[in-house]
Design a protein around this motif. Structure first.
Motif, PDB file in Angstrom:
ATOM      1  N   ARG A  27      -4.301  41.531  67.542  1.00  0.00           N
ATOM      2  CA  ARG A  27      -5.432  41.848  66.662  1.00  0.00           C
ATOM      3  C   ARG A  27      -4.967  42.720  65.491  1.00  0.00           C
ATOM      4  O   ARG A  27      -5.340  42.488  64.353  1.00  0.00           O
ATOM      5  CB  ARG A  27      -6.517  42.560  67.474  1.00  0.00           C
ATOM      6  CG  ARG A  27      -7.732  42.949  66.676  1.00  0.00           C
ATOM      7  CD  ARG A  27      -8.720  43.732  67.558  1.00  0.00           C
ATOM      8  NE  ARG A  27      -9.953  43.933  66.876  1.00  0.00           N
ATOM      9  CZ  ARG A  27     -10.947  43.068  66.798  1.00  0.00           C
ATOM     10  NH1 ARG A  27     -10.851  41.910  67.407  1.00  0.00           N
ATOM     11  NH2 ARG A  27     -12.039  43.335  66.127  1.00  0.00           N
ATOM     12  N   ARG A  28      -4.142  43.727  65.771  1.00  0.00           N
ATOM     13  CA  ARG A  28      -3.680  44.647  64.721  1.00  0.00           C
ATOM     14  C   ARG A  28      -2.777  43.928  63.726  1.00  0.00           C
ATOM     15  O   ARG A  28      -2.877  44.158  62.527  1.00  0.00           O
ATOM     16  CB  ARG A  28      -2.965  45.847  65.343  1.00  0.00           C
ATOM     17  CG  ARG A  28      -2.546  46.876  64.333  1.00  0.00           C
ATOM     18  CD  ARG A  28      -3.756  47.504  63.626  1.00  0.00           C
ATOM     19  NE  ARG A  28      -3.305  48.196  62.442  1.00  0.00           N
ATOM     20  CZ  ARG A  28      -3.834  48.056  61.228  1.00  0.00           C
ATOM     21  NH1 ARG A  28      -4.883  47.301  61.019  1.00  0.00           N
ATOM     22  NH2 ARG A  28      -3.336  48.702  60.209  1.00  0.00           N
ATOM     23  N   VAL A  29      -1.889  43.062  64.213  1.00  0.00           N
ATOM     24  CA  VAL A  29      -1.018  42.303  63.299  1.00  0.00           C
ATOM     25  C   VAL A  29      -1.868  41.409  62.400  1.00  0.00           C
ATOM     26  O   VAL A  29      -1.639  41.357  61.182  1.00  0.00           O
ATOM     27  CB  VAL A  29       0.035  41.485  64.084  1.00  0.00           C
ATOM     28  CG1 VAL A  29       0.749  40.490  63.182  1.00  0.00           C
ATOM     29  CG2 VAL A  29       1.044  42.431  64.743  1.00  0.00           C
ATOM     30  N   PRO A  59      10.602  42.677  68.236  1.00  0.00           N
ATOM     31  CA  PRO A  59      10.109  41.602  69.108  1.00  0.00           C
ATOM     32  C   PRO A  59       8.591  41.618  69.304  1.00  0.00           C
ATOM     33  O   PRO A  59       7.972  40.566  69.457  1.00  0.00           O
ATOM     34  CB  PRO A  59      10.837  41.849  70.438  1.00  0.00           C
ATOM     35  CG  PRO A  59      12.079  42.573  70.050  1.00  0.00           C
ATOM     36  CD  PRO A  59      11.671  43.448  68.889  1.00  0.00           C
ATOM     37  N   THR A  60       7.998  42.803  69.260  1.00  0.00           N
ATOM     38  CA  THR A  60       6.544  42.917  69.388  1.00  0.00           C
ATOM     39  C   THR A  60       5.864  42.163  68.259  1.00  0.00           C
ATOM     40  O   THR A  60       4.917  41.404  68.478  1.00  0.00           O
ATOM     41  CB  THR A  60       6.118  44.406  69.349  1.00  0.00           C
ATOM     42  OG1 THR A  60       6.787  45.095  70.397  1.00  0.00           O
ATOM     43  CG2 THR A  60       4.620  44.563  69.470  1.00  0.00           C
ATOM     44  N   VAL A  61       6.351  42.361  67.042  1.00  0.00           N
ATOM     45  CA  VAL A  61       5.769  41.699  65.872  1.00  0.00           C
ATOM     46  C   VAL A  61       6.026  40.196  65.927  1.00  0.00           C
ATOM     47  O   VAL A  61       5.127  39.395  65.697  1.00  0.00           O
ATOM     48  CB  VAL A  61       6.308  42.302  64.561  1.00  0.00           C
ATOM     49  CG1 VAL A  61       5.846  41.510  63.349  1.00  0.00           C
ATOM     50  CG2 VAL A  61       5.877  43.759  64.448  1.00  0.00           C
ATOM     51  N   TYR A  62       7.248  39.819  66.247  1.00  0.00           N
ATOM     52  CA  TYR A  62       7.575  38.392  66.290  1.00  0.00           C
ATOM     53  C   TYR A  62       6.772  37.654  67.358  1.00  0.00           C
ATOM     54  O   TYR A  62       6.324  36.524  67.127  1.00  0.00           O
ATOM     55  CB  TYR A  62       9.082  38.180  66.492  1.00  0.00           C
ATOM     56  CG  TYR A  62       9.859  38.398  65.228  1.00  0.00           C
ATOM     57  CD1 TYR A  62       9.729  37.529  64.136  1.00  0.00           C
ATOM     58  CD2 TYR A  62      10.720  39.479  65.095  1.00  0.00           C
ATOM     59  CE1 TYR A  62      10.433  37.734  62.960  1.00  0.00           C
ATOM     60  CE2 TYR A  62      11.436  39.686  63.922  1.00  0.00           C
ATOM     61  CZ  TYR A  62      11.291  38.809  62.863  1.00  0.00           C
ATOM     62  OH  TYR A  62      11.985  39.009  61.700  1.00  0.00           O
ATOM     63  N   ARG A  63       6.560  38.271  68.505  1.00  0.00           N
ATOM     64  CA  ARG A  63       5.742  37.631  69.551  1.00  0.00           C
ATOM     65  C   ARG A  63       4.295  37.484  69.078  1.00  0.00           C
ATOM     66  O   ARG A  63       3.664  36.435  69.290  1.00  0.00           O
ATOM     67  CB  ARG A  63       5.808  38.417  70.857  1.00  0.00           C
ATOM     68  CG  ARG A  63       7.098  38.183  71.630  1.00  0.00           C
ATOM     69  CD  ARG A  63       7.017  38.741  73.046  1.00  0.00           C
ATOM     70  NE  ARG A  63       6.794  40.180  73.090  1.00  0.00           N
ATOM     71  CZ  ARG A  63       7.751  41.096  73.131  1.00  0.00           C
ATOM     72  NH1 ARG A  63       9.016  40.720  73.131  1.00  0.00           N
ATOM     73  NH2 ARG A  63       7.467  42.376  73.167  1.00  0.00           N
ATOM     74  N   ALA A  64       3.769  38.525  68.444  1.00  0.00           N
ATOM     75  CA  ALA A  64       2.398  38.451  67.932  1.00  0.00           C
ATOM     76  C   ALA A  64       2.285  37.369  66.861  1.00  0.00           C
ATOM     77  O   ALA A  64       1.329  36.583  66.851  1.00  0.00           O
ATOM     78  CB  ALA A  64       1.957  39.802  67.381  1.00  0.00           C
ATOM     79  N   LEU A  65       3.261  37.306  65.956  1.00  0.00           N
ATOM     80  CA  LEU A  65       3.232  36.288  64.902  1.00  0.00           C
ATOM     81  C   LEU A  65       3.336  34.883  65.483  1.00  0.00           C
ATOM     82  O   LEU A  65       2.623  33.968  65.033  1.00  0.00           O
ATOM     83  CB  LEU A  65       4.353  36.534  63.892  1.00  0.00           C
ATOM     84  CG  LEU A  65       4.141  37.724  62.964  1.00  0.00           C
ATOM     85  CD1 LEU A  65       5.430  38.040  62.195  1.00  0.00           C
ATOM     86  CD2 LEU A  65       2.984  37.479  62.002  1.00  0.00           C
TER      87      LEU A  65
END
Length: 154
Positions: A27-29, A59-65
């Motif tokens: 949600r935040r991304v 990795p947190t950002v890439y997984r969310a994306l």
């Protein structure tokens, strides 16, 4: 309700209908992308995410994306390796026939506009390709140039 709140509520509803989790990080991304008119790289998103979650890692950002891309909530701008929230609310999963976006990308200020590719143009492009024995996928078209403001400033 603000446009960003409406978009987030719609995304949450879509995820609930599909039986997938719309986690706080996802949600935040998406919110970070909705708050900005320019596409952002994963590391720019990470910088914004770290204001609320200082320990967030790439990795947190890439997984969310990856999740948001798969759900059709964001687009990847290949020429700049950046991401932009989908502003048309279309279903990008499955056949993707109804939504074949094109992006107008300003090379000066970085502004990006998602505009749907007219059905007539989709048909003409498919015909042209077919005439050469080629089948094109419904990948976004990226058109680079100057926006109205940058053109008038030049």
């Amino acid at each position: 309700m603000s446009t960003i709140k409406q978009a987030l509520a719609a995304a949450e509803h879509t995820c609930r209908e599909r039986g997938v989790r719309f986690t706080p990080v996802r949600r935040r991304v998406l919110a970070i992308l909705l708050e900005r008119p320019q596409p952002l790289t994963a590391y720019q998103i990470l910088d914004h995410l770290r204001t609320a979650q200082p320990r967030a890692q790439p990795p947190t950002v890439y997984r969310a994306l990856d999740f948001l891309l798969h759900q059709g909530l964001v687009h990847r701008i290949e020429s700049t390796n950046s991401y932009l929230a989908c502003n048309h609310g279309h279903d990008h999963t499955g056949e993707r026939a109804a939504h074949w976006p094109q992006f107008l990308l300003c090379d000066e200020c970085g502004d990006a506009r998602e505009v749907p590719l007219a059905a007539e143009l989709q048909h003409l492009l498919a015909q042209l390709a077919q005439g050469h024995g080629f089948h094109i996928g419904k990948r976004p078209l990226e058109l680079h140039g100057l926006c109205r403001q940058c053109r008038s400033a030049a």
